[in-house]
Design a protein around this motif. Structure first.
Motif, PDB file in Angstrom:
ATOM      1  N   LEU A  49     -32.587  10.057  16.749  1.00 39.29           N
ATOM      2  CA  LEU A  49     -32.624   8.365  16.370  1.00 39.29           C
ATOM      3  C   LEU A  49     -32.505   7.570  17.208  1.00 39.29           C
ATOM      4  O   LEU A  49     -31.920   7.975  18.384  1.00 39.29           O
ATOM      5  N   PRO A  50     -32.872   6.218  17.238  1.00 37.58           N
ATOM      6  CA  PRO A  50     -32.664   5.335  18.061  1.00 37.58           C
ATOM      7  C   PRO A  50     -31.134   5.214  18.260  1.00 37.58           C
ATOM      8  O   PRO A  50     -30.296   5.182  17.257  1.00 37.58           O
ATOM      9  N   PRO A  51     -30.577   4.984  19.621  1.00 35.42           N
ATOM     10  CA  PRO A  51     -29.100   4.744  19.491  1.00 35.42           C
ATOM     11  C   PRO A  51     -28.389   3.628  18.827  1.00 35.42           C
ATOM     12  O   PRO A  51     -27.311   3.777  18.515  1.00 35.42           O
ATOM     13  N   ASP A  52     -29.356   2.609  18.652  1.00 34.78           N
ATOM     14  CA  ASP A  52     -28.543   1.449  17.979  1.00 34.78           C
ATOM     15  C   ASP A  52     -28.451   1.724  16.546  1.00 34.78           C
ATOM     16  O   ASP A  52     -27.627   1.428  15.779  1.00 34.78           O
ATOM     17  N   GLN A  53     -29.224   2.507  15.733  1.00 36.53           N
ATOM     18  CA  GLN A  53     -29.013   3.092  14.628  1.00 36.53           C
ATOM     19  C   GLN A  53     -27.924   4.035  14.573  1.00 36.53           C
ATOM     20  O   GLN A  53     -27.125   3.763  13.594  1.00 36.53           O
ATOM     21  N   VAL A  54     -28.020   4.895  15.346  1.00 36.32           N
ATOM     22  CA  VAL A  54     -26.679   5.861  15.210  1.00 36.32           C
ATOM     23  C   VAL A  54     -25.363   5.022  15.441  1.00 36.32           C
ATOM     24  O   VAL A  54     -24.415   5.294  14.779  1.00 36.32           O
ATOM     25  N   ALA A  55     -25.367   3.949  16.157  1.00 37.85           N
ATOM     26  CA  ALA A  55     -24.086   3.002  16.451  1.00 37.85           C
ATOM     27  C   ALA A  55     -23.625   2.631  15.172  1.00 37.85           C
ATOM     28  O   ALA A  55     -22.409   2.464  15.172  1.00 37.85           O
ATOM     29  N   LYS A  56     -24.604   2.365  14.268  1.00 39.84           N
ATOM     30  CA  LYS A  56     -24.094   1.646  13.058  1.00 39.84           C
ATOM     31  C   LYS A  56     -23.222   2.607  12.155  1.00 39.84           C
ATOM     32  O   LYS A  56     -22.463   2.244  11.304  1.00 39.84           O
ATOM     33  N   PHE A  57     -23.624   3.963  12.374  1.00 38.68           N
ATOM     34  CA  PHE A  57     -22.842   4.954  11.523  1.00 38.68           C
ATOM     35  C   PHE A  57     -21.458   4.694  11.798  1.00 38.68           C
ATOM     36  O   PHE A  57     -20.405   5.106  10.870  1.00 38.68           O
ATOM     37  N   SER A  58     -21.080   4.545  13.136  1.00 39.96           N
ATOM     38  CA  SER A  58     -19.738   4.386  13.465  1.00 39.96           C
ATOM     39  C   SER A  58     -18.968   3.017  13.246  1.00 39.96           C
ATOM     40  O   SER A  58     -17.767   2.817  13.133  1.00 39.96           O
ATOM     41  N   LEU A  59     -19.632   2.137  12.484  1.00 42.47           N
ATOM     42  CA  LEU A  59     -19.118   0.900  11.966  1.00 42.47           C
ATOM     43  C   LEU A  59     -18.252   0.913  10.867  1.00 42.47           C
ATOM     44  O   LEU A  59     -17.574   0.189  10.697  1.00 42.47           O
ATOM     45  N   PHE A  60     -18.443   2.017   9.858  1.00 47.28           N
ATOM     46  CA  PHE A  60     -17.707   2.097   8.734  1.00 47.28           C
ATOM     47  C   PHE A  60     -16.310   2.735   9.166  1.00 47.28           C
ATOM     48  O   PHE A  60     -16.182   3.748   9.815  1.00 47.28           O
ATOM     49  N   GLU A  61     -15.246   1.618   8.911  1.00 48.90           N
ATOM     50  CA  GLU A  61     -13.886   2.282   9.338  1.00 48.90           C
ATOM     51  C   GLU A  61     -13.175   2.965   8.160  1.00 48.90           C
ATOM     52  O   GLU A  61     -13.232   2.351   6.910  1.00 48.90           O
ATOM     53  N   GLY A  62     -12.545   3.929   8.377  1.00 48.96           N
ATOM     54  CA  GLY A  62     -11.722   4.552   7.449  1.00 48.96           C
ATOM     55  C   GLY A  62     -12.539   5.623   6.740  1.00 48.96           C
ATOM     56  O   GLY A  62     -13.619   6.049   6.943  1.00 48.96           O
ATOM     57  N   VAL A  63     -11.629   5.802   5.515  1.00 43.65           N
ATOM     58  CA  VAL A  63     -12.543   6.811   4.699  1.00 43.65           C
ATOM     59  C   VAL A  63     -12.422   6.267   3.154  1.00 43.65           C
ATOM     60  O   VAL A  63     -11.376   5.786   2.613  1.00 43.65           O
ATOM     61  N   VAL A  64     -13.520   6.170   2.231  1.00 47.26           N
ATOM     62  CA  VAL A  64     -13.347   5.820   0.872  1.00 47.26           C
ATOM     63  C   VAL A  64     -13.380   7.003   0.086  1.00 47.26           C
ATOM     64  O   VAL A  64     -14.550   7.535   0.228  1.00 47.26           O
ATOM     65  N   ASP A  65     -12.699   7.424  -0.665  1.00 44.02           N
ATOM     66  CA  ASP A  65     -12.738   8.548  -1.560  1.00 44.02           C
ATOM     67  C   ASP A  65     -13.431   8.256  -2.658  1.00 44.02           C
ATOM     68  O   ASP A  65     -13.044   7.296  -3.677  1.00 44.02           O
ATOM     69  N   MET A  66     -14.657   8.851  -3.189  1.00 39.37           N
ATOM     70  CA  MET A  66     -15.439   8.455  -4.054  1.00 39.37           C
ATOM     71  C   MET A  66     -14.873   9.382  -5.536  1.00 39.37           C
ATOM     72  O   MET A  66     -15.568   9.166  -6.649  1.00 39.37           O
TER      73      MET A  66
END
Length: 152
Positions: free
Chosen positions: A126-143
């Motif tokens: 994938l393009p690096p900028d797309q992969v970088a977006k995955f890191s933006l979610f902070e923490g963990v949300v238990d569903m």
């Protein structure tokens, strides 16, 4: 204590209210696991003015990890298939990208290794900028959709 960004909180607030047992999509023989997972994520979170990209999606046995992004944000979802239904069991950023992170989320070690290897391979495409977006979610949300646990 679970911590996540305000953007992540807003994005996931729509499904956190009134959802019990996790988010689910019934599996059928007509569509692939990737199609079912993408449909589940898009029908749950996508807004008409904010199309989502759901990729990569990697599957090992009854577990999957899906990367998602929209506009300037993104993250990853951990899913489990039980009784023919894919369920989102938690959402995170880089915390579920590696085998140790997946094991900490309750995934069996062998499955975690397979998922982490696939994630690395598929994200490299994938393009690096797309992969970088995955890191933006902070923490963990238990569903609430599985029997995973968090380390204490």
């Amino acid at each position: 204590m679970v911590s996540f960004s305000a953007i992540g909180a807003l994005l996931f607030a729509g499904f956190a209210i009134g959802v019990s047992g996790g988010l689910e999509a019934r599996a059928d023989n007509q569509s692939s696991d990737e199609d079912q997972i993408s449909l589940l994520i898009k029908t749950t979170w996508e807004k008409p003015d904010q199309p989502m990209s759901v990729a990569p999606i990697v599957v090992s046995g009854t577990y999957a990890v899906a990367g998602w992004s929209e506009k300037a944000r993104g993250g990853r979802a951990l899913l489990k298939n039980g009784d023919g239904r894919w369920r989102v069991i938690l959402c995170a950023g880089d915390g579920i990208r590696t085998a140790p992170g997946l094991v900490a989320a309750g995934i069996p070690a062998e499955t975690a290794e397979a998922l982490a290897t696939q994630i690395a391979q598929r994200e490299a495409e994938l393009p690096p900028d797309q992969v970088a977006k995955f890191s933006l979610f902070e923490g963990v949300v238990d569903m609430g959709g599985g029997e995973h646990h968090h380390p204490h």
